[in-house]
Design an enzyme around this catalytic site. Sequence first.
Site, mmCIF file in Angstrom:
data_model
loop_
_atom_site.group_PDB
_atom_site.id
_atom_site.type_symbol
_atom_site.label_atom_id
_atom_site.label_comp_id
_atom_site.label_asym_id
_atom_site.label_seq_id
_atom_site.Cartn_x
_atom_site.Cartn_y
_atom_site.Cartn_z
ATOM 1 N N LYS A 1 0.323 4.101 1.039
ATOM 2 C CA LYS A 1 0.825 5.447 1.363
ATOM 3 C C LYS A 1 0.215 6.565 0.512
ATOM 4 O O LYS A 1 -0.095 7.639 1.024
ATOM 5 C CB LYS A 1 2.354 5.473 1.257
ATOM 6 C CG LYS A 1 3.044 4.651 2.342
ATOM 7 C CD LYS A 1 4.555 4.774 2.247
ATOM 8 C CE LYS A 1 5.234 3.943 3.324
ATOM 9 N NZ LYS A 1 6.689 4.131 3.347
ATOM 10 N N GLY B 1 16.997 3.389 -7.648
ATOM 11 C CA GLY B 1 15.583 3.147 -7.384
ATOM 12 C C GLY B 1 14.791 4.439 -7.468
ATOM 13 O O GLY B 1 15.346 5.536 -7.257
ATOM 14 N N ALA B 2 13.510 4.308 -7.803
ATOM 15 C CA ALA B 2 12.649 5.493 -7.935
ATOM 16 C C ALA B 2 11.254 5.193 -7.404
ATOM 17 O O ALA B 2 10.267 5.750 -7.874
ATOM 18 C CB ALA B 2 12.599 5.932 -9.398
ATOM 19 N N ASN C 1 3.020 8.269 5.696
ATOM 20 C CA ASN C 1 3.348 7.023 6.420
ATOM 21 C C ASN C 1 2.936 7.089 7.893
ATOM 22 O O ASN C 1 3.087 6.101 8.612
ATOM 23 C CB ASN C 1 4.837 6.662 6.288
ATOM 24 C CG ASN C 1 5.730 7.503 7.186
ATOM 25 O OD1 ASN C 1 5.345 8.585 7.625
ATOM 26 N ND2 ASN C 1 6.924 7.013 7.461
ATOM 27 N N SER D 1 7.644 -2.619 13.144
ATOM 28 C CA SER D 1 7.264 -1.425 13.902
ATOM 29 C C SER D 1 6.722 -1.762 15.296
ATOM 30 O O SER D 1 7.026 -1.045 16.258
ATOM 31 C CB SER D 1 6.244 -0.599 13.120
ATOM 32 O OG SER D 1 6.862 -0.060 11.974
HETATM 33 N N1 LIG Z 1 14.954 1.176 6.006
HETATM 34 C C1 LIG Z 1 13.708 1.644 5.931
HETATM 35 O O1 LIG Z 1 13.192 2.280 6.849
HETATM 36 C C2 LIG Z 1 12.916 1.437 4.681
HETATM 37 C C3 LIG Z 1 11.807 2.261 4.400
HETATM 38 C C4 LIG Z 1 11.076 2.050 3.221
HETATM 39 C C5 LIG Z 1 11.454 1.038 2.348
HETATM 40 N N2 LIG Z 1 12.530 0.245 2.663
HETATM 41 C C6 LIG Z 1 12.957 -0.812 1.731
HETATM 42 O O2 LIG Z 1 13.274 -0.193 0.498
HETATM 43 C C7 LIG Z 1 12.942 -1.026 -0.601
HETATM 44 C C8 LIG Z 1 12.054 -0.256 -1.588
HETATM 45 O O3 LIG Z 1 10.849 0.132 -0.955
HETATM 46 P P1 LIG Z 1 9.770 1.055 -1.739
HETATM 47 O O4 LIG Z 1 8.690 1.308 -0.781
HETATM 48 O O5 LIG Z 1 10.428 2.219 -2.402
HETATM 49 O O6 LIG Z 1 9.269 0.021 -2.869
HETATM 50 P P2 LIG Z 1 8.704 0.330 -4.318
HETATM 51 O O7 LIG Z 1 7.963 1.621 -4.346
HETATM 52 O O8 LIG Z 1 8.003 -0.918 -4.738
HETATM 53 O O9 LIG Z 1 10.032 0.509 -5.257
HETATM 54 C C9 LIG Z 1 10.856 -0.585 -5.549
HETATM 55 C C10 LIG Z 1 12.094 -0.114 -6.337
HETATM 56 O O10 LIG Z 1 12.954 -1.258 -6.551
HETATM 57 C C11 LIG Z 1 13.205 -1.382 -7.961
HETATM 58 N N3 LIG Z 1 13.344 -2.788 -8.326
HETATM 59 C C12 LIG Z 1 12.602 -3.842 -7.892
HETATM 60 N N4 LIG Z 1 13.034 -4.981 -8.470
HETATM 61 C C13 LIG Z 1 14.072 -4.631 -9.297
HETATM 62 C C14 LIG Z 1 14.927 -5.376 -10.182
HETATM 63 N N5 LIG Z 1 14.802 -6.709 -10.325
HETATM 64 N N6 LIG Z 1 15.896 -4.703 -10.848
HETATM 65 C C15 LIG Z 1 16.032 -3.364 -10.699
HETATM 66 N N7 LIG Z 1 15.243 -2.600 -9.874
HETATM 67 C C16 LIG Z 1 14.277 -3.245 -9.203
HETATM 68 C C17 LIG Z 1 11.981 -0.768 -8.616
HETATM 69 O O11 LIG Z 1 12.312 -0.444 -9.959
HETATM 70 P P3 LIG Z 1 11.110 -0.284 -11.046
HETATM 71 O O12 LIG Z 1 10.582 1.104 -10.890
HETATM 72 O O13 LIG Z 1 11.799 -0.496 -12.350
HETATM 73 O O14 LIG Z 1 10.089 -1.348 -10.741
HETATM 74 C C18 LIG Z 1 11.765 0.450 -7.715
HETATM 75 O O15 LIG Z 1 12.664 1.479 -8.024
HETATM 76 C C19 LIG Z 1 12.275 -2.254 0.021
HETATM 77 O O16 LIG Z 1 13.264 -3.264 0.131
HETATM 78 C C20 LIG Z 1 11.849 -1.798 1.398
HETATM 79 O O17 LIG Z 1 11.813 -2.838 2.351
HETATM 80 C C21 LIG Z 1 13.266 0.434 3.796
#
Ligand SMILES: NC(=O)c1ccc[n+]([C@@H]2O[C@H](COP(=O)([O-])OP(=O)(O)OC[C@H]3O[C@@H](n4cnc5c(N)ncnc54)[C@H](OP(=O)(O)O)[C@@H]3O)[C@@H](O)[C@H]2O)c1
Length: 279
Positions: free
Chosen positions: A65, A127-128, A86, A16
Amino acid sequence: MIKACVIGWPISHSRSPLIHGYWLKQHGIDGSYSRIPVEPENLATFLGGLKEAGFAGCNVTLPHKEQAFDIVQHTDESTRRLGAVNTVFIRGGEIHGTNTDGEGFLDSLKSKVPALSLNGQRAVVLGAGGAAMAIVNALLLQGMSEVAVVNRSPGKAEQLRLRFGGKVRPVLWQQRADVLDDAALVVNTTSLGMKGQPGLELDLFRLNPQAVVTDIVYTPLRTRLLEDASARGNVTVEGLGMLLHQAVRGFELWFGVRPVVTDELHDFVARDIDPDYAR
Ligand SMILES: NC(=O)c1ccc[n+]([C@@H]2O[C@H](COP(=O)([O-])OP(=O)(O)OC[C@H]3O[C@@H](n4cnc5c(N)ncnc54)[C@H](OP(=O)(O)O)[C@@H]3O)[C@@H](O)[C@H]2O)c1
């Protein structure tokens, strides 16, 4: 001098400052945007002291958050649907919180695929977690008829159905390849495929040839999901666009100018992620 920052724990990975620093320079604004590590137990004190410390506001990232939502004094309706903030800004001496992840996702999608119509269509969201919640909310507000949420932990997909209603369809992780048939949009919001994380295993055999495929992971810039979908002829959208577009409203709230996401900004940040990046 107008000051803003991003807080998280840890925070060293955040790009950022690069984005806001670019816009500050572009617009000739006397301002700064820094990275500040804040431990979860210090979050309330930090946000409570933002104004006294001379900040116009801040971005809030993992793991703060949800806690930030409970701390801020004012939120908008869309943010209340999420229970997660955020972007924090000061107005009339009070602390306001909002969430720009959903609009960042949609603006990125629309900038790359302007003809995409989501109304009445189906989406599959892998994902959730926190990002999925903001994206599912945004997709439902676009009038999508169903959002299938596929998650490793079924309870979290179920929680999204309870939060947003019957248009959210929880799907078991093992069935992820079976729900792709008639989806107009497929989104990876898991951390799978991210640098340092395991890859995302997804058989695209049943992917609708018209589907737009997007991954919000942006390290690497092009994940294997995007490469595989492109090889099948599907239109793909990279995750970096969401990161750039979600920053727009925060910058406007703090610095008073609505910035634009340009190719030049995209390439500037892309080169920071991958020094070999070339358009
Ligand atoms: N482009 C952007 O602006 C942006 C913005 C926000 C986030 N992101 C990216 O998006 C991703 C998720 O972020 P978040 O904030 O949502 O994180 P989060 O709340 O920690 O959620 C992580 C998600 O990934 C799943 N997951 C993790 N390891 C896994 C595995 N080995 N097998 C299957 N599912 C798995 C989790 O499943 P469980 O529920 O089963 O643990 C959950 O659904 C990150 O890589 C982050 O960098 C990008």
